[in-house]
Write a protein that holds these residues in place. Structure first.
Motif, mmCIF file in Angstrom:
data_model
loop_
_atom_site.group_PDB
_atom_site.id
_atom_site.type_symbol
_atom_site.label_atom_id
_atom_site.label_comp_id
_atom_site.label_asym_id
_atom_site.label_seq_id
_atom_site.Cartn_x
_atom_site.Cartn_y
_atom_site.Cartn_z
ATOM 1 N N LYS A 208 0.829 -1.204 0.000
ATOM 2 C CA LYS A 208 0.000 0.000 0.000
ATOM 3 C C LYS A 208 0.869 1.263 0.000
ATOM 4 O O LYS A 208 0.546 2.257 -0.655
ATOM 5 C CB LYS A 208 -0.927 -0.009 1.197
ATOM 6 C CG LYS A 208 -2.049 -1.047 1.106
ATOM 7 C CD LYS A 208 -3.023 -0.901 2.251
ATOM 8 C CE LYS A 208 -4.193 -1.886 2.108
ATOM 9 N NZ LYS A 208 -5.178 -1.725 3.190
ATOM 10 N N THR A 209 1.969 1.220 0.740
ATOM 11 C CA THR A 209 2.876 2.374 0.745
ATOM 12 C C THR A 209 3.477 2.608 -0.641
ATOM 13 O O THR A 209 3.626 3.755 -1.088
ATOM 14 C CB THR A 209 4.005 2.152 1.758
ATOM 15 O OG1 THR A 209 3.438 1.929 3.058
ATOM 16 C CG2 THR A 209 4.921 3.355 1.825
ATOM 17 N N ALA A 210 3.816 1.513 -1.315
ATOM 18 C CA ALA A 210 4.372 1.645 -2.667
ATOM 19 C C ALA A 210 3.374 2.284 -3.614
ATOM 20 O O ALA A 210 3.747 3.124 -4.456
ATOM 21 C CB ALA A 210 4.804 0.278 -3.182
ATOM 22 N N PHE A 211 2.101 1.932 -3.478
ATOM 23 C CA PHE A 211 1.096 2.513 -4.368
ATOM 24 C C PHE A 211 0.785 3.959 -3.997
ATOM 25 O O PHE A 211 0.422 4.765 -4.859
ATOM 26 C CB PHE A 211 -0.168 1.662 -4.358
ATOM 27 C CG PHE A 211 -0.098 0.502 -5.314
ATOM 28 C CD1 PHE A 211 -0.253 0.698 -6.670
ATOM 29 C CD2 PHE A 211 0.156 -0.779 -4.862
ATOM 30 C CE1 PHE A 211 -0.177 -0.358 -7.561
ATOM 31 C CE2 PHE A 211 0.229 -1.844 -5.735
ATOM 32 C CZ PHE A 211 0.060 -1.638 -7.097
ATOM 33 N N LYS A 212 0.926 4.324 -2.734
ATOM 34 C CA LYS A 212 0.798 5.733 -2.374
ATOM 35 C C LYS A 212 1.893 6.566 -3.047
ATOM 36 O O LYS A 212 1.637 7.646 -3.598
ATOM 37 C CB LYS A 212 0.880 5.896 -0.865
ATOM 38 C CG LYS A 212 -0.341 5.421 -0.106
ATOM 39 C CD LYS A 212 -0.147 5.643 1.388
ATOM 40 C CE LYS A 212 -1.347 5.119 2.185
ATOM 41 N NZ LYS A 212 -1.153 5.313 3.651
ATOM 42 N N ALA A 213 3.117 6.054 -2.979
ATOM 43 C CA ALA A 213 4.208 6.757 -3.654
ATOM 44 C C ALA A 213 4.015 6.766 -5.165
ATOM 45 O O ALA A 213 4.359 7.736 -5.856
ATOM 46 C CB ALA A 213 5.543 6.105 -3.295
ATOM 47 N N LEU A 214 3.408 5.670 -5.684
ATOM 48 C CA LEU A 214 3.175 5.602 -7.128
ATOM 49 C C LEU A 214 2.201 6.685 -7.587
ATOM 50 O O LEU A 214 2.328 7.207 -8.700
ATOM 51 C CB LEU A 214 2.644 4.209 -7.493
ATOM 52 C CG LEU A 214 2.431 3.953 -8.993
ATOM 53 C CD1 LEU A 214 3.772 4.030 -9.727
ATOM 54 C CD2 LEU A 214 1.780 2.588 -9.211
ATOM 55 N N ALA A 448 12.487 6.913 -1.624
ATOM 56 C CA ALA A 448 13.395 6.834 -0.472
ATOM 57 C C ALA A 448 12.757 7.451 0.768
ATOM 58 O O ALA A 448 12.941 6.961 1.892
ATOM 59 C CB ALA A 448 14.706 7.536 -0.810
ATOM 60 N N THR A 449 11.990 8.506 0.576
ATOM 61 C CA THR A 449 11.320 9.141 1.705
ATOM 62 C C THR A 449 10.257 8.238 2.305
ATOM 63 O O THR A 449 10.080 8.162 3.532
ATOM 64 C CB THR A 449 10.700 10.474 1.250
ATOM 65 O OG1 THR A 449 11.728 11.308 0.713
ATOM 66 C CG2 THR A 449 10.026 11.177 2.414
ATOM 67 N N PHE A 450 9.530 7.511 1.447
ATOM 68 C CA PHE A 450 8.453 6.649 1.923
ATOM 69 C C PHE A 450 8.974 5.403 2.635
ATOM 70 O O PHE A 450 8.335 4.889 3.557
ATOM 71 C CB PHE A 450 7.552 6.232 0.749
ATOM 72 C CG PHE A 450 6.408 7.172 0.505
ATOM 73 C CD1 PHE A 450 5.174 6.965 1.107
ATOM 74 C CD2 PHE A 450 6.560 8.280 -0.316
ATOM 75 C CE1 PHE A 450 4.133 7.834 0.892
ATOM 76 C CE2 PHE A 450 5.521 9.151 -0.545
ATOM 77 C CZ PHE A 450 4.296 8.930 0.063
ATOM 78 N N PHE A 451 10.127 4.888 2.232
ATOM 79 C CA PHE A 451 10.572 3.597 2.731
ATOM 80 C C PHE A 451 11.773 3.680 3.670
ATOM 81 O O PHE A 451 12.207 2.663 4.198
ATOM 82 C CB PHE A 451 10.913 2.662 1.562
ATOM 83 C CG PHE A 451 9.716 2.217 0.779
ATOM 84 C CD1 PHE A 451 8.926 1.186 1.238
ATOM 85 C CD2 PHE A 451 9.374 2.840 -0.410
ATOM 86 C CE1 PHE A 451 7.818 0.775 0.525
ATOM 87 C CE2 PHE A 451 8.267 2.432 -1.128
ATOM 88 C CZ PHE A 451 7.483 1.404 -0.666
#
Length: 733
Positions: A208-214, A448-451
């Motif tokens: 879900k975090t990856a798709f937010k960044a996407l 990088a900021t998200f993860f």
């Protein structure tokens, strides 16, 4: 200009052809065209003026109107299959892959119902993947429909907004990607639809975090592409829309003239055999001419070009029957005209064929009445439009030289515009690549900021560094983009003057432009950020230009002589042989008296074109300069110092007379007395007696006293200050 005979007799053949039936050979009794078998070809107009030729062209469609896309029955059938429904076409892409993805979905729902990834059943994961695949094409379908909806909705408000639907068409993939990223994040809860797990599993939270960044990445990507497309659409529409319309209009008029010319003079007839060979046989003309110089007959070479065109046209007819469109129709007037405009030789041949076809036999210029006679009274409006397009100088007639210049310029402008558009497209592509690199760096920062919590803590410092670097690079980029896309002071092929240096634009890039100097043909490269601070004079974009010439004449020249010179030059510019080159307005201005030994006159001449064509400008300027010199001799206008013979010439010999010293002093003092008597304020008389009392009192100041002292020194008396002439003369005696 001598006129070759144009006679008809036993060695002539009569043709009676209509515009619609030339290829079929059908004859009509109204048009008679005489083809000379004589080797001596006429130089002037070749159209017989007896009778109205235009009566046979009443219903013939002259010219290419861009409406040749009529569909045949086969074309309609194929078009209906291809364009029946976009859903049908997309189904061919969606259903096969969806069927393959449905296999693991069915297996995890039946046989492997207990299969899990952590605490989550795989059934929910495969259902979500199936939704992602179908949703991808749904988003693409929505992105495809957006331009249609935008054009229909905004077209009601303003038709000018419809052009931005082209931007939405070009942004179909970025918009689809943005919508799909939102849909993917919004439907990610479906993975837990068959469980009550929530977000306990780490991999699901990471997904879900990856798709937010996407979503953020897709938004940045969409913004960058939108910016580039807006620049492209606005720039091309602003800079080239009017030029393209004008070019299409001129080419359409040339199509009409060529169609009408073929109607009265069939292709490869005796009168225009050489012109047609140059127009339609560009690839074989050089071979034919070389063989002709060697004395070899070239009928086979000539016929090869005609056979090539016939075969191409036959294949074009077959392709048109299938597609319903005109495909490589080499015999159409538009195709022939466009091909002829590619080279200067073919353009001149096309201009000669058109001009000689319409000009009456033995005449030297083309009039509007000639076009009306050929096209018919029912096409008088079209004849007027064509004539105004040809008569650029507005003098009421069109010469052969003027016609050749117009057709050649149409071809050159078409070529230069295509090169300029290609260079600008490449510059926009380079800008897109640079912005894509910045987007890629931004994407790396976002992920990088998200993860990475540690990286997120240093985000402010890193973004400051990145922003400073972008600002350092972006300053130059901004100047270049504003110069190229907003100001855009020139196009490829333009004649420009930069800091009084005459240049021709050869190539335009994002950061620099390449020029060719007119004086020595050197190649010059100027960065845009430097050129942005310079004065740029675009000669090609200018209208009719004027020129100022300065000449120095004798100080004894009278006003009557100056007016006589102007009248002589006005007669020159108004002469029939010069009225195509110069405007009737001409003026002479007295600019300077110099040291009272000569007068400076400035002659202002107005040309009927700009100075982009250097060869034409030099020819006109040389003609006027020669006439200016001849006019000054006819008046006559004397040069500085007068036209008297030089001292020592037999007409002006030098004499030497001996006088005594006393006589010399007497004549010198007499000359001084006469000179002082002519002065308005004689030396020593004082200024107060010639001025009102208020003015004389106002001048009694230290400055005036100092001036009086200087005047006294100038007259040779330092201690006494002022002396009269009577006091000076006895002392000198």
């Amino acid at each position: 200009m001598p006129t070759a005979p144009y006679t008809s007799g036993s060695d002539t053949t009569a043709y009676a052809m209509s515009g619609e039936d030339i290829e079929l050979g059908k004859k009509t009794p109204n048009v008679t065209i005489t083809s000379c078998d004589s080797l001596q070809r006429p130089v002037l107009g070749r159209r017989k003026t007896s009778g109205m030729v235009g009566e046979t062209i009443t219903d013939h469609k002259l010219g290419y109107e861009g409406e040749e896309d009529a569909l045949t029955k086969v074309g309609n059938f194929l078009w209906k299959i291809h364009g029946a429904s976009i859903i049908t076409r997309y189904a061919l892409y969606v259903i096969p892959v969806a069927a393959l993805l449905a296999v693991p979905l069915v297996l995890t729902a039946t046989v492997y119902a207990d299969s899990r990834a952590g605490d989550i059943r795989l059934l929910g994961l495969f259902v979500w993947i199936e939704v992602l695949w179908v949703g991808l094409w749904v988003c693409k379908l929505v992105a495809t429909a957006l331009p249609i909806v935008f054009q229909a909705a905004c077209g009601v408000i303003s038709t000018g907004i419809r052009k931005y639907s082209l931007v939405l068409m070009a942004l179909e993939i970025p918009v689809s990607f943005f919508l799909w990223s939102i849909m993917a994040w919004a439907t990610s809860h479906m993975i837990c639809a068959f469980d009550s797990c929530g977000d306990k599993d780490n991999w699901l939270a990471t997904l879900k975090t990856a798709f937010k960044a996407l979503i953020i990445v897709a938004a940045i990507f969409l913004a960058e592409k939108t910016f580039v497309q807006l620049i492209s659409v606005n720039y091309h529409r602003k800079q080239y829309d009017e030029k393209i319309r004008e070019s299409k209009k001129l080419i359409r008029l040339l199509d009409m003239l060529y169609d009408a010319s073929r109607t009265i003079f069939p292709e490869y007839c005796r009168e225009f055999q050489e012109e047609d060979a140059d127009i339609q046989g560009n690839t074989l003309t050089d071979v034919r001419r070389k063989m002709a110089q060697a004395g070899v007959q070239t009928k086979v070479i000539d016929n090869m070009g005609r056979v090539r065109d016939k075969v191409t046209a036959a294949f074009g007819v077959m392709a048109s029957d299938i597609t319903g469109k005109q495909v490589f129709n080499s015999t159409a007037a538009h195709s022939i005209v466009v091909e002829a405009l590619e080279t200067e030789r073919a353009s001149k041949a096309l201009a000669r064929r058109l001009w000689l076809s319409f000009v009456g036999e033995g005449r030297e210029v083309l009039y509007q009445s000639d076009l009306v006679e050929v096209l018919g009274q029912q096409h008088s409006d079209a004849a007027e439009e064509i004539f105004h397009a040809l008569d650029r100088d507005g003098n009421g007639d069109v010469s052969l030289e003027e016609m050749e210049m117009l057709v050649v310029n149409v071809g050159h402008e078409r070529h230069n515009r295509a090169a300029s558009m290609q260079d600008i497209s490449q510059a926009i592509g380079v800008l897109d690549s640079l912005l894509s690199v910045l987007v890629l760096v931004a994407v790396a920062f976002i992920y990088a900021t998200f993860f990475s919590p540690a990286f997120a803590a240093k985000t402010t410092q890193l973004w400051t560094t990145f922003t400073g670097l972008a600002f350092a690079i972006g300053g130059t980029m901004t100047d270049c983009c504003l110069y190229l896309f907003v100001k855009h002071p020139y196009d490829v092929g333009d004649r420009v003057d930069i800091n009084a240096v005459e240049l021709v634009v050869e190539r335009i890039s994002l950061m620099y432009s390449v020029f060719r100097r007119v004086d020595n043909d050197k190649t010059v490269q100027i960065p845009h950020n430097v050129a942005n601070t310079l004065w740029i004079e675009n000669v090609s974009r200018s209208k009719q230009m004027k020129e100022r010439l300065s000449i120095n004449v004798a100080a004894t020249t009278s006003m009557e002589d100056v007016l006589a010179l102007r009248n002589e030059l006005n007669k020159f510019v108004a002469a029939p042989e010069n009225k195509r080159d110069f405007m009737p307005e001409l003026d002479i201005e007295l600019r300077n008296l110099n040291d009272l030994d000569k007068l400076e006159l400035r002659v202002e001449i107005r040309h009927k074109s700009n100075f982009a064509n250097e060869q034409l400008r030099n020819a006109r300027r040389n003609k006027f300069m020669v006439e200016l010199l001849a006019a000054t001799r006819r008046v006559p206008i004397e040069p500085p110092g007068g036209s008297a013979p030089a001292l020592g010439d037999p007409a002006n010999p030098a004499y030497s007379v001996a006088v005594s010293n006393g006589e010399a002093e007497l004549f010198r003092s007499k000359h001084t007395t006469e000179t002082e008597a002519k002065r308005l304020f004689p030396v020593g008389s004082g200024l107060s007696m010639f001025m009102p009392e208020a003015v004389s009192s106002a001048m009694q100041s230290p400055a005036v006293a100092m001036m009086a002292g200087v005047m006294g020194r100038r007259n040779g008396s330092v201690t006494e200050g002022r002396r009269s002439v009577d006091d000076i003369v006895p002392r000198r005696m």
